[in-house]
Design a protein around this motif. Structure first.
Motif, PDB file in Angstrom:
ATOM      1  N   LEU A 108       0.823  -1.207   0.000  1.00 24.35           N
ATOM      2  CA  LEU A 108       0.000   0.000   0.000  1.00 24.35           C
ATOM      3  C   LEU A 108       0.858   1.258   0.000  1.00 24.35           C
ATOM      4  CD1 LEU A 108      -2.817  -1.024   2.526  1.00 24.35           C
ATOM      5  CD2 LEU A 108      -2.946  -0.949   0.025  1.00 24.35           C
ATOM      6  N   PHE A 109       1.939   1.241   0.765  1.00 27.41           N
ATOM      7  CA  PHE A 109       2.822   2.416   0.827  1.00 27.41           C
ATOM      8  C   PHE A 109       3.462   2.671  -0.526  1.00 27.41           C
ATOM      9  CE2 PHE A 109       6.784   4.626   1.455  1.00 27.41           C
ATOM     10  CZ  PHE A 109       6.513   5.563   2.434  1.00 27.41           C
ATOM     11  N   MET A 110       3.989   1.629  -1.158  1.00 30.26           N
ATOM     12  CA  MET A 110       4.687   1.812  -2.429  1.00 30.26           C
ATOM     13  C   MET A 110       3.729   2.223  -3.542  1.00 30.26           C
ATOM     14  SD  MET A 110       7.730   1.576  -1.609  1.00 30.26           S
ATOM     15  CE  MET A 110       8.290   1.906  -3.276  1.00 30.26           C
ATOM     16  N   VAL A 111       2.519   1.686  -3.530  1.00 34.23           N
ATOM     17  CA  VAL A 111       1.528   2.116  -4.518  1.00 34.23           C
ATOM     18  C   VAL A 111       1.206   3.599  -4.328  1.00 34.23           C
ATOM     19  CG1 VAL A 111      -0.881   1.871  -5.240  1.00 34.23           C
ATOM     20  CG2 VAL A 111       0.528  -0.163  -4.869  1.00 34.23           C
ATOM     21  N   ALA A 112       0.997   4.002  -3.079  1.00 35.31           N
ATOM     22  CA  ALA A 112       0.694   5.407  -2.795  1.00 35.31           C
ATOM     23  C   ALA A 112       1.880   6.305  -3.120  1.00 35.31           C
ATOM     24  CB  ALA A 112       0.299   5.568  -1.327  1.00 35.31           C
ATOM     25  N   ALA A 113       3.105   5.851  -2.793  1.00 28.13           N
ATOM     26  CA  ALA A 113       4.293   6.654  -3.071  1.00 28.13           C
ATOM     27  C   ALA A 113       4.500   6.829  -4.571  1.00 28.13           C
ATOM     28  CB  ALA A 113       5.517   6.004  -2.436  1.00 28.13           C
ATOM     29  N   THR A 114       4.325   5.769  -5.331  1.00 32.65           N
ATOM     30  CA  THR A 114       4.476   5.857  -6.788  1.00 32.65           C
ATOM     31  C   THR A 114       3.458   6.821  -7.386  1.00 32.65           C
ATOM     32  OG1 THR A 114       5.295   3.576  -6.872  1.00 32.65           O
ATOM     33  CG2 THR A 114       4.499   4.534  -8.928  1.00 32.65           C
ATOM     34  N   ALA A 115       2.225   6.711  -6.931  1.00 39.75           N
ATOM     35  CA  ALA A 115       1.178   7.601  -7.430  1.00 39.75           C
ATOM     36  C   ALA A 115       1.475   9.055  -7.068  1.00 39.75           C
ATOM     37  CB  ALA A 115      -0.175   7.184  -6.865  1.00 39.75           C
ATOM     38  N   MET A 116       1.996   9.273  -5.863  1.00 40.68           N
ATOM     39  CA  MET A 116       2.273  10.636  -5.433  1.00 40.68           C
ATOM     40  C   MET A 116       3.451  11.223  -6.196  1.00 40.68           C
ATOM     41  SD  MET A 116       2.775  12.098  -1.579  1.00 40.68           S
ATOM     42  CE  MET A 116       2.867  13.879  -1.325  1.00 40.68           C
ATOM     43  N   VAL A 117       4.489  10.417  -6.434  1.00 39.69           N
ATOM     44  CA  VAL A 117       5.639  10.895  -7.217  1.00 39.69           C
ATOM     45  C   VAL A 117       5.184  11.320  -8.610  1.00 39.69           C
ATOM     46  CG1 VAL A 117       7.778  10.174  -8.347  1.00 39.69           C
ATOM     47  CG2 VAL A 117       7.401   9.619  -5.946  1.00 39.69           C
ATOM     48  N   GLN A 118       4.368  10.516  -9.235  1.00 39.32           N
ATOM     49  CA  GLN A 118       3.885  10.842 -10.578  1.00 39.32           C
ATOM     50  C   GLN A 118       2.995  12.088 -10.571  1.00 39.32           C
ATOM     51  OE1 GLN A 118       1.941   7.210 -11.801  1.00 39.32           O
ATOM     52  NE2 GLN A 118       3.845   6.260 -12.501  1.00 39.32           N
ATOM     53  N   TYR A 119       2.170  12.215  -9.532  1.00 38.24           N
ATOM     54  CA  TYR A 119       1.276  13.375  -9.462  1.00 38.24           C
ATOM     55  C   TYR A 119       2.069  14.664  -9.245  1.00 38.24           C
ATOM     56  CZ  TYR A 119      -2.613  16.363  -8.089  1.00 38.24           C
ATOM     57  OH  TYR A 119      -3.532  17.391  -8.025  1.00 38.24           O
ATOM     58  N   VAL A 120       3.025  14.634  -8.302  1.00 39.58           N
ATOM     59  CA  VAL A 120       3.825  15.831  -8.039  1.00 39.58           C
ATOM     60  C   VAL A 120       4.685  16.179  -9.250  1.00 39.58           C
ATOM     61  CG1 VAL A 120       5.676  16.776  -6.588  1.00 39.58           C
ATOM     62  CG2 VAL A 120       3.848  15.439  -5.549  1.00 39.58           C
ATOM     63  N   ALA A 121       5.213  15.143  -9.924  1.00 40.09           N
ATOM     64  CA  ALA A 121       6.017  15.401 -11.122  1.00 40.09           C
ATOM     65  C   ALA A 121       5.194  16.077 -12.211  1.00 40.09           C
ATOM     66  CB  ALA A 121       6.603  14.085 -11.646  1.00 40.09           C
ATOM     67  N   GLY A 122       3.923  15.710 -12.310  1.00 35.94           N
ATOM     68  CA  GLY A 122       3.058  16.304 -13.325  1.00 35.94           C
ATOM     69  C   GLY A 122       2.400  17.589 -12.901  1.00 35.94           C
ATOM     70  N   HIS A 123       2.475  17.934 -11.626  1.00 32.93           N
ATOM     71  CA  HIS A 123       1.857  19.155 -11.104  1.00 32.93           C
ATOM     72  C   HIS A 123       2.874  19.878 -10.210  1.00 32.93           C
ATOM     73  CE1 HIS A 123      -1.488  16.472 -12.107  1.00 32.93           C
ATOM     74  NE2 HIS A 123      -2.219  17.551 -12.330  1.00 32.93           N
ATOM     75  N   PRO A 124       3.797  20.612 -10.776  1.00 33.64           N
ATOM     76  CA  PRO A 124       4.854  21.280 -10.003  1.00 33.64           C
ATOM     77  C   PRO A 124       4.321  22.217  -8.926  1.00 33.64           C
ATOM     78  CG  PRO A 124       5.314  21.364 -12.367  1.00 33.64           C
ATOM     79  CD  PRO A 124       3.912  20.866 -12.226  1.00 33.64           C
ATOM     80  N   GLU A 125       3.116  22.745  -9.135  1.00 34.23           N
ATOM     81  CA  GLU A 125       2.576  23.668  -8.128  1.00 34.23           C
ATOM     82  C   GLU A 125       2.332  22.977  -6.789  1.00 34.23           C
ATOM     83  OE1 GLU A 125      -0.869  21.855 -10.381  1.00 34.23           O
ATOM     84  OE2 GLU A 125       1.095  22.701 -10.861  1.00 34.23           O
ATOM     85  N   VAL A 126       2.132  21.646  -6.817  1.00 31.36           N
ATOM     86  CA  VAL A 126       1.940  20.900  -5.566  1.00 31.36           C
ATOM     87  C   VAL A 126       3.214  20.922  -4.750  1.00 31.36           C
ATOM     88  CG1 VAL A 126       1.400  18.648  -4.575  1.00 31.36           C
ATOM     89  CG2 VAL A 126       0.172  19.452  -6.604  1.00 31.36           C
ATOM     90  N   ALA A 127       4.357  20.693  -5.411  1.00 28.90           N
ATOM     91  CA  ALA A 127       5.636  20.737  -4.700  1.00 28.90           C
ATOM     92  C   ALA A 127       5.899  22.119  -4.126  1.00 28.90           C
ATOM     93  CB  ALA A 127       6.768  20.326  -5.637  1.00 28.90           C
ATOM     94  N   GLY A 128       5.360  23.170  -4.804  1.00 33.63           N
ATOM     95  CA  GLY A 128       5.551  24.530  -4.306  1.00 33.63           C
ATOM     96  C   GLY A 128       4.916  24.774  -2.963  1.00 33.63           C
ATOM     97  N   GLY A 193       7.333  11.223  -1.571  1.00 39.12           N
ATOM     98  CA  GLY A 193       6.559  11.631  -2.734  1.00 39.12           C
ATOM     99  C   GLY A 193       6.954  12.993  -3.265  1.00 39.12           C
ATOM    100  N   VAL A 194       7.164  13.957  -2.372  1.00 37.98           N
ATOM    101  CA  VAL A 194       7.502  15.309  -2.808  1.00 37.98           C
ATOM    102  C   VAL A 194       8.910  15.342  -3.409  1.00 37.98           C
ATOM    103  CG1 VAL A 194       7.959  17.652  -2.014  1.00 37.98           C
ATOM    104  CG2 VAL A 194       5.931  16.435  -1.215  1.00 37.98           C
ATOM    105  N   ILE A 195       9.885  14.753  -2.694  1.00 32.09           N
ATOM    106  CA  ILE A 195      11.258  14.765  -3.210  1.00 32.09           C
ATOM    107  C   ILE A 195      11.341  13.987  -4.524  1.00 32.09           C
ATOM    108  CG2 ILE A 195      13.604  13.952  -2.767  1.00 32.09           C
ATOM    109  CD1 ILE A 195      13.195  14.584   0.156  1.00 32.09           C
TER     110      ILE A 195
END
Length: 331
Positions: A108-128, A193-195
């Protein structure tokens, strides 16, 4: 009680007991005599303590009784057998018995982490929300890589080991309350996820994986094990199972958790060495990752394969039946 008369009447027995305790070898009749005199001396000590607690006499009799008891029972010598049994049977058996808890947490952690990495990578404003533009640029250009060589390797290994061990210990200890375990996991999920999202979104995903994989597989698995075992402890008082009280179930799961904690401390030490010496090493990226994966697979084989045989050979690592509480029917 006339203390002087009491002592004079029994002084001969005490002297004989002291003489027997000093002998290296005893004949069968002397061994029987030693046991008899020890029992009498223990009774004498009890009488003196209750009726005329003379401190000098009590101290002398206590020393004599303890020496006689040590002669009868013998002294236990250090043996590597329990240590070997712990690493070959007890620890892998406990890891195997708790496998579905930590495997579920890990997946569950790795699925969530992978999804979060992809989401943050596609939405830079989230990392901001979490980092400024300058911090993101520094992370990608230098900070992420330099983190692994900022300190001397031995100091960095110790720092990483203690930090990861503390996190895992928190997951185990707070498992009885359940909610704190999820809080700790979410904290680490956000960090990863953010990093990871910033690195991947900036085109440095290969660098992120190259510096995370050599130690990350084993490190994260240890965290998953700690969280899974902690949740298992917490679930024990929610659903204790038949024929035992909540206190009995909680005690059993907590003892199991302490055994796993000892093993995780060693596994995290290995992870710390990998992170300090292997991750920043000049070896090719493929070699570093391969070494990390092999160590991780070795841990999984230890926990699941050796653990399978240990589980069926030992059954349980909990207290022996004669040392535990009697099981009672519960509703």
């Amino acid at each position: 009680m006339d203390l002087d008369a009491y002592v004079a009447e029994r002084r001969g027995e005490w002297n004989r007991l002291e003489a027997l305790t000093r002998r290296r070898k005893l004949r069968p009749d002397e061994a029987d005599e030693l046991v008899l005199l020890y029992q009498r001396a223990a009774t004498h000590l009890s009488v003196v303590r209750s009726r005329s607690p003379d401190p000098v006499l009590v101290a002398g009799l206590s020393r004599l009784v303890l020496a006689a008891r040590a002669t009868i029972t013998g002294t236990r010598k250090f043996s590597w057998t329990p240590v070997a049994r712990f690493f070959t049977t007890t620890l892998p058996g406990e890891l195997y018995r708790t496998r579905w808890w930590w495997i579920t947490v890990g997946v569950l952690f790795m699925v969530a982490a992978t999804a979060m990495v992809q989401y943050v990578a596609g939405h830079p404003e989230v990392a901001g929300v979490f980092m400024s533009d300058t911090e993101m640029n520094d992370l990608v250009s230098k900070d992420f890589v330099s983190y692994y060589s900022e300190y001397q390797a031995q100091n960095f290994a110790a720092r990483v080991w203690t930090n990861n061990a503390w996190l895992t210990a928190q997951c185990l200890a707070s498992g009885v309350l359940i909610v704190p375990v999820f809080y700790l996991l979410v904290q680490n999920l956000l960090n990863l996820g953010v990093i990871g999202g910033v690195m991947v979104g900036s085109g440095a995903g290969d660098t992120f994986l190259t510096y995370l994989a050599p130690h990350g597989f084993l490190e994260l698995t240890c965290v998953f094990v700690g969280a899974g075992v902690g949740l298992r402890i917490g679930w024990a008082w929610i659903a204790p199972g038949p024929h035992r009280t909540r206190a009995q179930a909680l005690g059993e799961r907590a003892r199991s958790g302490m055994l796993v904690a000892l093993g995780l401390a060693l596994a995290l030490f290995v992870s710390g060495l990998l992170e300090a010496y292997l991750t920043p090493s000049p070896l090719p990226a493929a070699v570093r990752i391969a070494i990390g994966v092999l160590v991780w697979l070795g841990f999984l084989a230890y926990a699941l394969l050796l653990g399978h045989f240990a589980h069926h050979r030992q059954g349980s690592a909990d207290l022996d039946e004669d040392l535990g509480e009697a099981a009672v029917p519960t509703r």
